[in-house]
Design an enzyme around this catalytic site. Structure first.
Site, PDB file in Angstrom:
ATOM      1  N   HIS A   1      -2.602  -3.688  -6.292  1.00 45.79           N
ATOM      2  CA  HIS A   1      -3.078  -3.290  -4.969  1.00 45.79           C
ATOM      3  C   HIS A   1      -4.563  -3.596  -4.822  1.00 45.79           C
ATOM      4  CE1 HIS A   1      -4.007  -0.106  -1.789  1.00 45.79           C
ATOM      5  NE2 HIS A   1      -3.276  -1.025  -1.207  1.00 45.79           N
TER       6      HIS A   1
ATOM      7  N   ASN B   1      -5.934   5.232  -1.399  1.00 48.76           N
ATOM      8  CA  ASN B   1      -5.591   5.521   0.002  1.00 48.76           C
ATOM      9  C   ASN B   1      -5.203   6.986   0.190  1.00 48.76           C
ATOM     10  OD1 ASN B   1      -6.152   3.091   1.189  1.00 48.76           O
ATOM     11  ND2 ASN B   1      -4.079   2.284   0.943  1.00 48.76           N
TER      12      ASN B   1
ATOM     13  N   GLU C   1      -5.714  -1.536  -7.948  1.00 52.76           N
ATOM     14  CA  GLU C   1      -4.871  -0.520  -8.582  1.00 52.76           C
ATOM     15  C   GLU C   1      -3.671  -1.224  -9.224  1.00 52.76           C
ATOM     16  OE1 GLU C   1      -5.425   3.482  -5.956  1.00 52.76           O
ATOM     17  OE2 GLU C   1      -4.584   1.775  -4.881  1.00 52.76           O
TER      18      GLU C   1
ATOM     19  N   SER D   1       0.841  -1.206   0.000  1.00 51.79           N
ATOM     20  CA  SER D   1       0.000   0.000   0.000  1.00 51.79           C
ATOM     21  C   SER D   1       0.870   1.248   0.000  1.00 51.79           C
ATOM     22  CB  SER D   1      -0.848   0.063   1.271  1.00 51.79           C
ATOM     23  OG  SER D   1      -1.707  -1.012   1.360  1.00 51.79           O
TER      24      SER D   1
HETATM   25  N1  LIG Z   1      -4.941  -5.141   5.391  1.00 51.01           N
HETATM   26  C1  LIG Z   1      -5.393  -4.408   4.380  1.00 51.01           C
HETATM   27  O1  LIG Z   1      -6.536  -3.930   4.388  1.00 51.01           O
HETATM   28  C2  LIG Z   1      -4.511  -4.157   3.175  1.00 51.01           C
HETATM   29  C3  LIG Z   1      -5.075  -3.535   2.050  1.00 51.01           C
HETATM   30  C4  LIG Z   1      -4.290  -3.353   0.918  1.00 51.01           C
HETATM   31  C5  LIG Z   1      -2.963  -3.757   0.923  1.00 51.01           C
HETATM   32  N2  LIG Z   1      -2.429  -4.343   2.046  1.00 51.01           N
HETATM   33  C6  LIG Z   1      -1.026  -4.800   1.984  1.00 51.01           C
HETATM   34  O2  LIG Z   1      -1.034  -6.207   1.747  1.00 51.01           O
HETATM   35  C7  LIG Z   1       0.112  -6.806   2.390  1.00 51.01           C
HETATM   36  C8  LIG Z   1      -0.358  -7.889   3.327  1.00 51.01           C
HETATM   37  O3  LIG Z   1      -1.228  -7.327   4.290  1.00 51.01           O
HETATM   38  P1  LIG Z   1      -2.157  -8.229   5.206  1.00 51.01           P
HETATM   39  O4  LIG Z   1      -3.155  -7.326   5.811  1.00 51.01           O
HETATM   40  O5  LIG Z   1      -2.601  -9.444   4.470  1.00 51.01           O
HETATM   41  O6  LIG Z   1      -1.110  -8.675   6.337  1.00 51.01           O
HETATM   42  P2  LIG Z   1      -1.193  -9.910   7.337  1.00 51.01           P
HETATM   43  O7  LIG Z   1      -0.339  -9.548   8.492  1.00 51.01           O
HETATM   44  O8  LIG Z   1      -2.593 -10.349   7.543  1.00 51.01           O
HETATM   45  O9  LIG Z   1      -0.461 -11.088   6.510  1.00 51.01           O
HETATM   46  C9  LIG Z   1       0.880 -11.068   6.143  1.00 51.01           C
HETATM   47  C10 LIG Z   1       1.346 -12.507   6.072  1.00 51.01           C
HETATM   48  O10 LIG Z   1       2.639 -12.553   5.462  1.00 51.01           O
HETATM   49  C11 LIG Z   1       3.330 -13.609   6.083  1.00 51.01           C
HETATM   50  N3  LIG Z   1       4.743 -13.518   5.751  1.00 51.01           N
HETATM   51  C12 LIG Z   1       5.692 -12.760   6.293  1.00 51.01           C
HETATM   52  N4  LIG Z   1       6.855 -12.958   5.635  1.00 51.01           N
HETATM   53  C13 LIG Z   1       6.602 -13.855   4.654  1.00 51.01           C
HETATM   54  C14 LIG Z   1       7.368 -14.448   3.635  1.00 51.01           C
HETATM   55  N5  LIG Z   1       8.672 -14.156   3.471  1.00 51.01           N
HETATM   56  N6  LIG Z   1       6.763 -15.314   2.774  1.00 51.01           N
HETATM   57  C15 LIG Z   1       5.446 -15.604   2.896  1.00 51.01           C
HETATM   58  N7  LIG Z   1       4.669 -15.074   3.866  1.00 51.01           N
HETATM   59  C16 LIG Z   1       5.241 -14.200   4.711  1.00 51.01           C
HETATM   60  C17 LIG Z   1       2.987 -13.507   7.546  1.00 51.01           C
HETATM   61  O11 LIG Z   1       3.250 -14.718   8.235  1.00 51.01           O
HETATM   62  C18 LIG Z   1       1.491 -13.174   7.458  1.00 51.01           C
HETATM   63  O12 LIG Z   1       0.701 -14.358   7.497  1.00 51.01           O
HETATM   64  C19 LIG Z   1       0.880  -5.664   3.050  1.00 51.01           C
HETATM   65  O13 LIG Z   1       1.854  -5.200   2.147  1.00 51.01           O
HETATM   66  C20 LIG Z   1      -0.214  -4.614   3.243  1.00 51.01           C
HETATM   67  O14 LIG Z   1       0.275  -3.309   3.343  1.00 51.01           O
HETATM   68  C21 LIG Z   1      -3.173  -4.573   3.163  1.00 51.01           C
END
Ligand SMILES: NC(=O)c1ccc[n+]([C@@H]2O[C@H](COP(=O)([O-])OP(=O)(O)OC[C@H]3O[C@@H](n4cnc5c(N)ncnc54)[C@H](O)[C@@H]3O)[C@@H](O)[C@H]2O)c1
Length: 293
Positions: A139, A190, A151, A118
């Site tokens: 995204h 965002n 996106e 993000s």
């Molecule tokens: N939460 C939201 O609403 C949202 C929205 C858009 C984008 N994002 C982006 O999406 C991404 C993930 O966010 P999320 O909310 O799913 O986070 P989350 O914390 O729910 O999940 C992240 C996962 O990645 C895993 N992980 C860490 N290192 C790893 C690796 N090397 N290989 C594989 N898995 C690994 C962790 O164990 C965890 O399960 C981030 O970059 C976040 O900024 C999140």
């Protein structure tokens, strides 16, 4: 280029959702996370959600057929078969760069990488690979199975061909795409949404109104499905906080500075639904039971 096999890195909120919509759209999917526990928890959530989609007749096939296309692993080597990688691991530049450098070595030359970041510029992630033109931003929005926007972000070195392939792929999994020509922190949606969320928190901080009334007002007054606090609890307060901070650091614009109350909640570990408390409290099934304070 025909995309057949998709690798999803990260089985959290976003990775699980991305893997689900890809499997629903008939792709072969491999989802990777670092422990079996995380993968099993994610599979349980996906199975439940696919069940709802099947029940409502919104996807073709049975739950077993859809789940049969989705494989999980802790082995990053499984990416060697992928035509496209969706990355959705933690929002940390070093972690993402390390993962992309590894994937670059493991994946065939044609594989394209899409990051769900993000706030981190795609260019900085792409630079960890030898395939900068084949790295873009994809995204998604939470909850991924419900939210239709994606996106498609062009980093400074991303090729137009990569953008076209990522766009076509996202459309094929039922999404509508928004083209973003420069990888600014926060991307576009965002950047528009954060100032409004920040203002909502400041109004609560100042005692002008309450979390519940703002959410109710945004639902009933503006027709939003959820208010800003409900959305923040679902996404994770830490995710929002870090993303706001990244946009603030890049722009130095005070309208993106995360408010003190949000900072305190993140420090306290009140991260939303995933920790049982954020702006609201949740029971063990993730159902809202009342305000946090
Ligand atoms: N939460 C939201 O609403 C949202 C929205 C858009 C984008 N994002 C982006 O999406 C991404 C993930 O966010 P999320 O909310 O799913 O986070 P989350 O914390 O729910 O999940 C992240 C996962 O990645 C895993 N992980 C860490 N290192 C790893 C690796 N090397 N290989 C594989 N898995 C690994 C962790 O164990 C965890 O399960 C981030 O970059 C976040 O900024 C999140």
């Amino acid at each position: 280029m025909e995309i057949k096999k998709i690798f999803v890195a990260g089985a959290g909120l976003m990775g699980g959702g991305i893997a689900q919509v890809c499997a629903q759209a008939s792709y072969d999917v491999i989802m990777r996370d670092i422990t079996d526990d995380i993968l099993n928890k994610s599979l349980k959530t996906i199975n439940w959600s696919v069940g709802k989609f099947v029940e409502k007749g919104k996807v073709a096939g049975t739950v077993d057929e859809i789940m049969g296309r989705l494989h999980v692993t802790t082995d990053l080597g499984a990416a060697a078969e992928a035509d496209f990688v969706f990355e959705a691991i933690i929002e940390n530049l070093e972690a993402k760069r390390a993962l992309f450098a590894e994937l670059d070595k493991l994946c065939p030359p044609h594989t394209i990488f899409g990051s769900n970041t993000s706030a981190i510029p795609v260019t900085e992630i792409a630079e960890a690979t030898q395939r900068v033109p084949q790295v873009c931003g994809t995204h998604f929005f939470s909850p991924v199975p419900m939210m239709r926007a994606v996106e498609i972000v062009k980093g400074l070195g991303t090729s137009q061909e990569t953008v076209e392939i990522a766009d076509k792929l996202c459309q094929s999994i039922g999404k509508e795409t928004i083209r973003v020509n420069l990888d600014v922190a926060g991307i576009v949606l965002n950047r528009l949404n954060f100032p409004s969320t920040i203002e909502a928190i400041k109004l609560v901080e100042a005692g002008v109104t309450t979390v519940e009334d703002i959410d109710k007002g945004m639902r009933l007054g503006f027709g939003r499905p959820m208010g800003p606090f409900e959305t923040a609890d679902m996404a994770g307060l830490d995710i929002g906080y870090n993303a706001m901070l990244a946009v603030y650091r890049e722009t130095r614009d005070p309208k993106f500075h995360p408010p003190m109350l949000l900072q305190r909640k993140v420090k306290l570990g009140q991260l939303g639904r995933k920790t049982g408390i954020g702006w609201y409290r949740y029971d063990e099934n993730g159902q809202k039971i009342g305000p946090a304070d």
